[in-house]
Scaffold this active site. Structure first.
Site, PDB file in Angstrom:
ATOM      1  N   ASP A 224     -32.942 -22.964  -4.073  1.00 40.47           N
ATOM      2  CA  ASP A 224     -33.906 -23.213  -5.145  1.00 40.47           C
ATOM      3  C   ASP A 224     -34.940 -22.083  -5.223  1.00 40.47           C
ATOM      4  O   ASP A 224     -35.429 -21.617  -4.196  1.00 40.47           O
ATOM      5  CB  ASP A 224     -34.618 -24.536  -4.814  1.00 40.47           C
ATOM      6  CG  ASP A 224     -35.461 -25.067  -5.941  1.00 40.47           C
ATOM      7  OD1 ASP A 224     -34.898 -25.353  -7.005  1.00 40.47           O
ATOM      8  OD2 ASP A 224     -36.685 -25.216  -5.756  1.00 40.47           O
ATOM      9  N   GLU A 286     -21.808 -16.473  11.018  1.00 42.64           N
ATOM     10  CA  GLU A 286     -21.505 -16.946  12.380  1.00 42.64           C
ATOM     11  C   GLU A 286     -20.630 -18.191  12.358  1.00 42.64           C
ATOM     12  O   GLU A 286     -20.088 -18.585  13.371  1.00 42.64           O
ATOM     13  CB  GLU A 286     -22.803 -17.310  13.116  1.00 42.64           C
ATOM     14  CG  GLU A 286     -23.637 -16.139  13.534  1.00 42.64           C
ATOM     15  CD  GLU A 286     -24.963 -16.631  14.117  1.00 42.64           C
ATOM     16  OE1 GLU A 286     -25.012 -17.741  14.697  1.00 42.64           O
ATOM     17  OE2 GLU A 286     -25.950 -15.900  13.957  1.00 42.64           O
TER      18      GLU A 286
HETATM   19  C1  NOJ Z   1     -35.709 -25.422  -9.763  1.00 43.16           C
HETATM   20  C2  NOJ Z   1     -35.071 -26.773  -9.759  1.00 43.16           C
HETATM   21  O1  NOJ Z   1     -33.795 -26.680 -10.329  1.00 43.16           O
HETATM   22  C3  NOJ Z   1     -36.009 -27.676 -10.514  1.00 43.16           C
HETATM   23  O2  NOJ Z   1     -35.431 -28.919 -10.798  1.00 43.16           O
HETATM   24  C4  NOJ Z   1     -37.271 -27.823  -9.722  1.00 43.16           C
HETATM   25  O3  NOJ Z   1     -38.200 -28.597 -10.458  1.00 43.16           O
HETATM   26  C5  NOJ Z   1     -37.890 -26.462  -9.426  1.00 43.16           C
HETATM   27  N1  NOJ Z   1     -36.922 -25.494  -9.007  1.00 43.16           N
HETATM   28  C6  NOJ Z   1     -38.917 -26.586  -8.335  1.00 43.16           C
HETATM   29  O4  NOJ Z   1     -38.291 -26.848  -7.105  1.00 43.16           O
END
Ligand code: NOJ
Length: 554
Positions: A224, A286
């Site tokens: 993310d 690894e």
């Molecule tokens: C991207 C994620 O896909 C989204 O759903 C989220 O709100 C933001 N990052 C923050 O983590």
């Protein structure tokens, strides 16, 4: 290409190397896929119970959005414990059972990692709030003194991606000391404080998290906000232009990719992030079984995207340019060409995606109704002919549209933070409405109970359920199954694509003896030579109708 043969499913370790290069990966949003315990929210046992749907669809892997312990302010993207499952979704034993069942069915499983920020309920952030400015506990996040008289103004002018300032005062946090002079940075919701990745403790903690899940047998990570971990060290003000929103993380910035490349973004895409990914690459290497990671990096150009997939970093990165392209042959052609031009020098294969849990479903983006569905099928079929890996989002195989969720049911922090401002943003609930599996009224087999799940499902979804579409050879589900079957027949083809210069509004490209034609215009066009092996809609003799794609061989 790694593919599933329903009669003889491969075990994940027997399908050769670099399985991810051409894999089709299906995104499950766990709140909304299947609810086993009847509380109206999806869960891990629900996912396990429905995995045959993915085997029958013919995908290679699933990616599951976060299921870790979390207050659920951003539905799991606010993690309070990276090494446990939220009770809403189940237990660690449920996660183990899910991994085991997926592998039995020949499906690989990718989990979501959220390293840019934690929840404010994470033990580290709670310890930071309870400690003094300048303490080692505060040094794991970005705490700073405010500006102006008594430090009552935020440390800089950065905006949260979800609206409003990206800084909150500790004194105003429910768990903070009312006399505390500091502020903390949150590029997303105020309950999602950003880590300070310049502190080595943070990197060490996440290496432990990676190993924890790798040891449990997961095949990879979707990372993310991969472009966000490091901020420009000075935390200087951003030079903002009219209309510029908080950020580049949910595809909602109104600027095109080209315009974004001109914007000042000291919080995104800093060179230091790449050191982290080199270290993670080594950790994954690894482990046996070709583990992988895919970056969610909303970069501003194909060139900056390519930096994430240099040979010692990520295996994949999302190619959001495809999703952001408008319904236009020349836009699609540009994206295809730029993608290959940028990735070739680093030896990476592209990814393609049209929908996810953050953006408006593509049937709706392309106009909705019959028109939107015709275009969505055509774009999907075009995408699935391109070399590389493709990501599908739950429900697109049913042709689901964005739902207009009533304001009182909306839960997205993007809506909650902006609803009372001059620029309210509707948020992302509309693409997260629970899946319809069977039946003619809510919850359409989503869970065992009766009545609506956590987000209400529309009436009229009875004809869109998996059960209804399974028996209809003309359904969108049948279409997806047949495209994914036909895609396996492309496995031996070259990864080199030749895009024909666009004339009119028709995209044409060839890949070996395969020719793909997508008619984005409003009139039928003459088909080139070749045998039609697949079409996204009815084809009229030698003509390709508007809003239709074909694959031709020979
Ligand atoms: C991207 C994620 O896909 C989204 O759903 C989220 O709100 C933001 N990052 C923050 O983590």
């Amino acid at each position: 290409m790694a593919g599933n043969d329903a009669t003889n499913p491969p075990t994940p370790d027997s399908t050769g190397t670099e399985w991810w290069r051409h894999a089709v990966i299906y995104q499950v949003y766990p709140r909304s896929w299947a609810d086993a315990n009847g509380d109206g929210v999806g869960d891990l046992p629900g996912i396990t119970a429905h995995l045959e749907h993915l085997r029958d669809l013919g995908v290679d892997a699933l990616w599951i959005s976060p299921f870790y312990r979390s207050p659920q302010n951003d539905h799991g993207y606010d993690v309070s414990d990276y090494q446990d499952i939220d009770p809403l979704f189940g237990t660690l034993e449920d996660a183990d059972a899910l991994v085991a069942r997926a592998h039995e069915l020949g499906l690989r499983l990718i989990v979501d990692l959220v390293p840019n920020h934690s929840s404010d309920q994470h033990a580290w952030f709670q310890a930071a709030l309870a400690s003094k400015p300048g303490s080692p506990e505060r040094a794991r996040y970005l705490f700073r003194d405010g500006k102006g008289p008594d430090g009552l103004e935020p440390p800089n002018n950065w905006q949260s991606v979800f609206g409003g300032s990206a800084w909150d005062r500790v004194a105003e946090h429910p768990d903070g000391d009312p006399d505390d002079p500091q502020w903390f940075l949150h590029l997303f919701d105020s309950s999602q404080p950003d880590f300070d990745w310049r502190n080595p403790e943070v990197g060490d903690m996440f290496e432990g998290v990676l190993r924890f899940w790798l040891d449990r047998g997961v095949d990879g990570f979707r990372v993310d906000v991969a472009h966000g971990l490091f901020k420009e060290e000075s935390l200087r003000d951003q030079v903002r232009v009219e209309g510029q929103k908080g950020g580049a993380s949910t595809g909602e910035d109104p600027h095109s990719m080209v315009e974004r490349a001109e914007l000042d973004e000291p919080m995104w895409d800093q060179p230091e992030v790449h050191e982290v990914y080199r270290r993670w690459h080594q950790v994954l290497a690894e482990y046996p079984g070709d583990r992988m990671m895919v970056a969610e990096a909303w970069t501003s150009s194909a060139e900056s995207m390519a930096r994430f997939v240099r040979p010692d970093e990520y295996q994949q990165t999302f190619n959001f340019a495809w999703l952001l392209a408008s319904w236009s042959a020349s836009d699609f052609a540009d994206v295809v060409q730029h993608t290959f031009d940028a990735l070739e020098p680093v030896g990476a294969t592209p990814t393609w995606v049209l929908s996810n849990h953050d953006v408006i479903r593509h049937v709706t983006r392309y106009g909705g109704g019959t028109l939107g569905l015709a275009r969505a099928r055509a774009a999907t079929m075009t995408m699935l002919a391109l070399p590389g890996s493709a990501y599908l989002y739950q429900g697109e195989e049913l042709g689901l549209e964005q739902v207009d969720v009533a304001p009182e049911h909306r839960t997205d922090p993007n809506w909650l933070r902006t609803k009372d401002t001059d620029e309210p943003e509707i948020g992302r609930d509309g693409c997260r409405v629970p899946m319809p599996w069977s039946g003619t009224s809510a919850p359409y087999g989503f869970g065992p109970g009766e009545g609506q799940p956590w987000l209400p499902q529309p009436s009229g979804w009875g004809s869109l359920t998996v059960a209804a579409q399974e028996t209809d050879p003309e359904s969108t589900l049948a279409f997806y199954r047949s495209v994914l079957t036909a895609r396996r027949g492309l496995a031996g083809l070259t990864d080199s694509v030749k895009v024909t210069p666009v004339t009119g509004d028709v995209l044409t490209f060839t890949r070996g003896d395969l020719t793909v034609v997508l008619n984005c215009g409003s009139e039928p066009v003459e088909l080139p030579a070749g045998e039609v092996v697949l079409a996204s809609g009815p084809v009229d003799g030698p003509h390709l109708p508007a809003d239709t794609a074909v694959w031709l061989r020979g």
